[in-house]
Write a protein that holds these residues in place. Sequence first.
Motif, short mmCIF file in Angstrom:
data_model
loop_
_atom_site.label_atom_id
_atom_site.label_comp_id
_atom_site.label_asym_id
_atom_site.label_seq_id
_atom_site.Cartn_x
_atom_site.Cartn_y
_atom_site.Cartn_z
N ASN A 91 0.83 -1.21 0.00
CA ASN A 91 0.00 0.00 0.00
C ASN A 91 0.86 1.26 0.00
O ASN A 91 0.56 2.22 -0.71
CB ASN A 91 -0.95 0.01 1.21
CG ASN A 91 -2.12 -0.92 1.03
OD1 ASN A 91 -2.41 -1.36 -0.07
ND2 ASN A 91 -2.80 -1.23 2.12
N LEU A 94 2.30 1.61 -3.44
CA LEU A 94 1.26 2.09 -4.36
C LEU A 94 0.96 3.57 -4.13
O LEU A 94 0.71 4.32 -5.07
CB LEU A 94 -0.02 1.25 -4.21
CG LEU A 94 0.06 -0.18 -4.75
CD1 LEU A 94 -1.21 -0.95 -4.41
CD2 LEU A 94 0.29 -0.18 -6.26
N ALA A 95 0.99 3.98 -2.85
CA ALA A 95 0.75 5.40 -2.55
C ALA A 95 1.84 6.26 -3.17
O ALA A 95 1.56 7.33 -3.75
CB ALA A 95 0.68 5.61 -1.03
N ARG A 97 3.70 5.44 -5.78
CA ARG A 97 3.50 5.38 -7.23
C ARG A 97 2.35 6.30 -7.67
O ARG A 97 2.43 6.97 -8.70
CB ARG A 97 3.23 3.95 -7.67
CG ARG A 97 4.49 3.08 -7.61
CD ARG A 97 4.24 1.62 -7.90
NE ARG A 97 3.65 1.38 -9.21
CZ ARG A 97 3.16 0.22 -9.58
NH1 ARG A 97 3.19 -0.82 -8.75
NH2 ARG A 97 2.64 0.06 -10.77
N LEU A 98 1.29 6.33 -6.84
CA LEU A 98 0.15 7.20 -7.16
C LEU A 98 0.57 8.67 -7.10
O LEU A 98 0.21 9.45 -7.98
CB LEU A 98 -1.00 6.93 -6.18
CG LEU A 98 -2.26 7.77 -6.38
CD1 LEU A 98 -2.86 7.52 -7.76
CD2 LEU A 98 -3.28 7.45 -5.29
N GLU A 99 1.32 9.02 -6.05
CA GLU A 99 1.81 10.40 -5.94
C GLU A 99 2.67 10.75 -7.15
O GLU A 99 2.53 11.85 -7.73
CB GLU A 99 2.61 10.58 -4.66
CG GLU A 99 1.78 10.65 -3.41
CD GLU A 99 2.63 10.79 -2.14
OE1 GLU A 99 3.79 11.25 -2.23
OE2 GLU A 99 2.12 10.44 -1.07
N ALA A 101 2.57 9.34 -10.12
CA ALA A 101 1.71 9.39 -11.30
C ALA A 101 0.94 10.71 -11.34
O ALA A 101 0.78 11.31 -12.41
CB ALA A 101 0.75 8.21 -11.31
N GLU A 102 0.46 11.14 -10.16
CA GLU A 102 -0.26 12.41 -10.10
C GLU A 102 0.67 13.56 -10.48
O GLU A 102 0.28 14.48 -11.22
CB GLU A 102 -0.85 12.63 -8.70
CG GLU A 102 -2.04 11.75 -8.40
CD GLU A 102 -2.52 11.85 -6.95
OE1 GLU A 102 -1.80 12.40 -6.10
OE2 GLU A 102 -3.64 11.36 -6.69
#
Length: 140
Positions: A91, A94-95, A97-99, A101-102
């Motif tokens: 998690n 992924l957080a 990676r999400l940051e 990606a954003e």
Amino acid sequence: DEQEQRRILEAKLKDVEHDTVKSRLDAEAKIHDLEEQLEVMTKSKNQNKEYGAAMKSKLVELQNTVSVKFQELEQEKAMLEAALNQVQAQNEELAVRLENAEADLVEANAEVSSTRQELAKMGIEMDETQKEAEMLERQL
């Protein structure tokens, strides 16, 4: 007189013999009763010993079962904790990676916006150049 004393003594002897036989029979009956009581008590003692041994065996078996189950639960707990830690790590990854990606999306949007502005500017310049070219053609 002597015969009278002899009869009295014989009668007393018979009484004593009778009392002795009766006492012996009573004593034998009492001994027999005591032997039966002893046998009953011995059987009861042996049954209690057997019952106690059986209960002890069941208790040991139950303790072993509980111990094994406890160990199994401890292992399962350790596995679940490890799985939870792994999920938490995933998690977190992924957080991140999400940051990222954003951030990439924001950067890409900025580039798209900049490119649109440049294209719009180029479009205006092209329109102006085309108008100038048309004017030059008309003059010729």
